[in-house]
Design a protein around this motif. Structure first.
Motif, PDB file in Angstrom:
ATOM      1  N   ASP A   1      33.874  45.162  15.625  1.00  0.00           N
ATOM      2  CA  ASP A   1      32.658  45.727  15.039  1.00  0.00           C
ATOM      3  C   ASP A   1      32.348  45.056  13.701  1.00  0.00           C
ATOM      4  OD1 ASP A   1      32.344  47.436  17.174  1.00  0.00           O
ATOM      5  OD2 ASP A   1      33.203  49.184  16.164  1.00  0.00           O
ATOM      6  N   ALA A   2      33.386  44.778  12.920  1.00  0.00           N
ATOM      7  CA  ALA A   2      33.182  44.099  11.634  1.00  0.00           C
ATOM      8  C   ALA A   2      32.706  42.665  11.842  1.00  0.00           C
ATOM      9  CB  ALA A   2      34.478  44.117  10.816  1.00  0.00           C
TER      10      ALA A   2
ATOM     11  N   GLU B   1      35.011  29.385   2.861  1.00  0.00           N
ATOM     12  CA  GLU B   1      35.287  30.424   3.850  1.00  0.00           C
ATOM     13  C   GLU B   1      35.155  31.774   3.158  1.00  0.00           C
ATOM     14  OE1 GLU B   1      38.600  31.924   7.135  1.00  0.00           O
ATOM     15  OE2 GLU B   1      39.195  30.480   5.611  1.00  0.00           O
ATOM     16  N   LEU B   2      34.197  32.555   3.606  1.00  0.00           N
ATOM     17  CA  LEU B   2      33.952  33.874   3.040  1.00  0.00           C
ATOM     18  C   LEU B   2      34.631  34.942   3.889  1.00  0.00           C
ATOM     19  CD1 LEU B   2      30.104  33.572   2.347  1.00  0.00           C
ATOM     20  CD2 LEU B   2      31.993  33.025   0.795  1.00  0.00           C
ATOM     21  N   GLY B   3      35.269  35.899   3.231  1.00  0.00           N
ATOM     22  CA  GLY B   3      35.874  37.034   3.923  1.00  0.00           C
ATOM     23  C   GLY B   3      34.896  38.201   3.945  1.00  0.00           C
ATOM     24  N   TYR B   4      34.451  38.571   5.121  1.00  0.00           N
ATOM     25  CA  TYR B   4      33.375  39.566   5.218  1.00  0.00           C
ATOM     26  C   TYR B   4      33.805  40.964   4.784  1.00  0.00           C
ATOM     27  CZ  TYR B   4      29.966  42.841   6.928  1.00  0.00           C
ATOM     28  OH  TYR B   4      29.059  43.868   6.987  1.00  0.00           O
ATOM     29  N   ARG B   5      32.918  41.588   4.075  1.00  0.00           N
ATOM     30  CA  ARG B   5      32.921  43.026   3.790  1.00  0.00           C
ATOM     31  C   ARG B   5      31.492  43.370   3.394  1.00  0.00           C
ATOM     32  NH1 ARG B   5      36.830  46.339   1.426  1.00  0.00           N
ATOM     33  NH2 ARG B   5      38.373  45.017   2.468  1.00  0.00           N
TER      34      ARG B   5
ATOM     35  N   LEU C   1      39.542  45.022   6.499  1.00  0.00           N
ATOM     36  CA  LEU C   1      38.647  46.158   6.709  1.00  0.00           C
ATOM     37  C   LEU C   1      38.844  47.144   5.571  1.00  0.00           C
ATOM     38  CD1 LEU C   1      39.030  46.918  10.537  1.00  0.00           C
ATOM     39  CD2 LEU C   1      37.221  45.622   9.405  1.00  0.00           C
ATOM     40  N   LYS C   2      37.761  47.759   5.154  1.00  0.00           N
ATOM     41  CA  LYS C   2      37.834  48.739   4.080  1.00  0.00           C
ATOM     42  C   LYS C   2      38.815  49.851   4.435  1.00  0.00           C
ATOM     43  CE  LYS C   2      35.042  51.942   1.333  1.00  0.00           C
ATOM     44  NZ  LYS C   2      33.692  52.528   1.139  1.00  0.00           N
ATOM     45  N   GLY C   3      39.721  50.108   3.528  1.00  0.00           N
ATOM     46  CA  GLY C   3      40.693  51.171   3.727  1.00  0.00           C
ATOM     47  C   GLY C   3      41.912  50.787   4.517  1.00  0.00           C
ATOM     48  N   ARG C   4      41.922  49.572   5.077  1.00  0.00           N
ATOM     49  CA  ARG C   4      43.076  49.154   5.878  1.00  0.00           C
ATOM     50  C   ARG C   4      43.682  47.837   5.397  1.00  0.00           C
ATOM     51  NH1 ARG C   4      43.595  53.009   9.493  1.00  0.00           N
ATOM     52  NH2 ARG C   4      45.629  52.100   9.918  1.00  0.00           N
ATOM     53  N   GLY C   5      42.956  47.099   4.567  1.00  0.00           N
ATOM     54  CA  GLY C   5      43.486  45.843   4.054  1.00  0.00           C
ATOM     55  C   GLY C   5      43.392  44.717   5.052  1.00  0.00           C
ATOM     56  N   ASP C   6      44.271  43.732   4.894  1.00  0.00           N
ATOM     57  CA  ASP C   6      44.235  42.502   5.686  1.00  0.00           C
ATOM     58  C   ASP C   6      44.994  42.674   6.994  1.00  0.00           C
ATOM     59  OD1 ASP C   6      44.592  39.767   6.611  1.00  0.00           O
ATOM     60  OD2 ASP C   6      44.166  39.105   4.572  1.00  0.00           O
ATOM     61  N   CYS C   7      44.441  42.114   8.068  1.00  0.00           N
ATOM     62  CA  CYS C   7      45.104  42.135   9.376  1.00  0.00           C
ATOM     63  C   CYS C   7      46.467  41.452   9.346  1.00  0.00           C
ATOM     64  CB  CYS C   7      44.237  41.430  10.416  1.00  0.00           C
ATOM     65  SG  CYS C   7      42.574  42.055  10.605  1.00  0.00           S
ATOM     66  N   TYR C   8      46.719  40.686   8.293  1.00  0.00           N
ATOM     67  CA  TYR C   8      48.002  39.986   8.139  1.00  0.00           C
ATOM     68  C   TYR C   8      49.158  40.961   7.967  1.00  0.00           C
ATOM     69  CZ  TYR C   8      51.432  36.757   6.067  1.00  0.00           C
ATOM     70  OH  TYR C   8      52.554  36.029   5.794  1.00  0.00           O
TER      71      TYR C   8
END
Length: 264
Positions: free
Chosen positions: A133-134, A78-82, A107-114
């Protein structure tokens, strides 16, 4: 139903042994499963150094297990997109894996949605819009992956009073995601790790309905288990959903090829 999204001690957030899942599969009569270990170079770019699975060690151990396992094992990641992780992920593409899941966790600059910090200063529309969008960018980034992981992950930990991510709220963004999946023959995952959400899956049923309406028919099922006790969680709900919506098969992946397993 083959569980194609399982984590073991090779993932940073699991301590489970691979053999524990084999025993669980035997106990519930399953003949196959798919391990998908975290390789989150997105988090690595944010300074989290422990989230890259030892993929060579994982592959070697599973290959040894395959010599005597009564359960068919599919090796995945499982790859985490960036965007800046894509170059690294091209190296992972070269590994002898059966399948690749692409997910958006950060997301860049915001970290994990967790984490609550992800949502700080953002309305629901802004946070979910950035996430969607990501997701679209991950589909079109050039990595040849097979399964889109837990579409809607951003809603699991969101602080908003109504945190559901529905098709009706973001029709244009969601349509372009679903159409891109269909065009590329990428499977949409029915991910049952949905604690805190109202529905049976991370992806809202309104989005699943729209995918089917657009002609989508490629699904996989994943418990997203991090311990053997959660193996096959939500499997019956996944099967019931697909059959009730006229789907005749569900996919698993072997050697990077989709294999359609009949539901009828």
């Amino acid at each position: 139903m083959t569980d194609m999204h399982i984590h073991t001690r090779y993932s940073f957030d699991s301590e489970e042994e691979p053999a524990s899942y084999i025993r669980a599969a035997i106990n519930c009569g399953e003949v196959s499963l798919g391990f998908a270990e975290h390789y989150d170079y997105d988090a690595f770019l944010d300074g989290e150094k422990g989230q890259l699975a030892d993929m060579q060690g994982f592959i070697a151990e599973i290959d040894r297990m395959l010599e005597h396992s009564p359960v068919k094992i599919f090796k995945g990641v499982e790859l985490g997109y960036r965007a800046k992780a894509v170059k690294k992920y091209r190296e992972i593409e070269k590994l002898p894996l059966d399948f690749i899941i692409m997910s958006v966790h950060t997301l860049k600059g915001r970290g994990d949605c967790y984490f609550p910090e992800f949502y700080k200063g953002l309305t629901k529309e802004q946070a979910y819009g950035k996430y969607l969008d990501a997701v679209y960018d991950s589909i079109t980034c050039g990595i040849n992956f097979h399964i889109l992981g837990h579409l809607g992950y951003v809603a699991r930990y969101a602080p908003y009073e109504d945190r559901k991510l529905t098709y009706e709220e973001f029709p244009d963004r969601i349509d372009r995601i679903l159409k891109a999946l269909i065009e590329r023959h990428i499977s949409l995952e029915l991910n049952a790790s949905c604690k805190g959400l109202e529905g049976p899956f991370v992806t809202d049923v309104s989005i699943l309905d729209r995918y089917i309406e657009l002609g989508g028919e490629d699904f996989t099922y994943g418990s997203d288990a991090h311990k053997a006790a959660d193996f096959q969680r939500g499997a019956q709900a996944a099967e019931d959903f697909l059959i009730s919506h006229g789907m005749t098969h569900i996919n698993l992946y072997e050697g990077r090829r989709a294999i359609a397993i009949s539901l009828i």
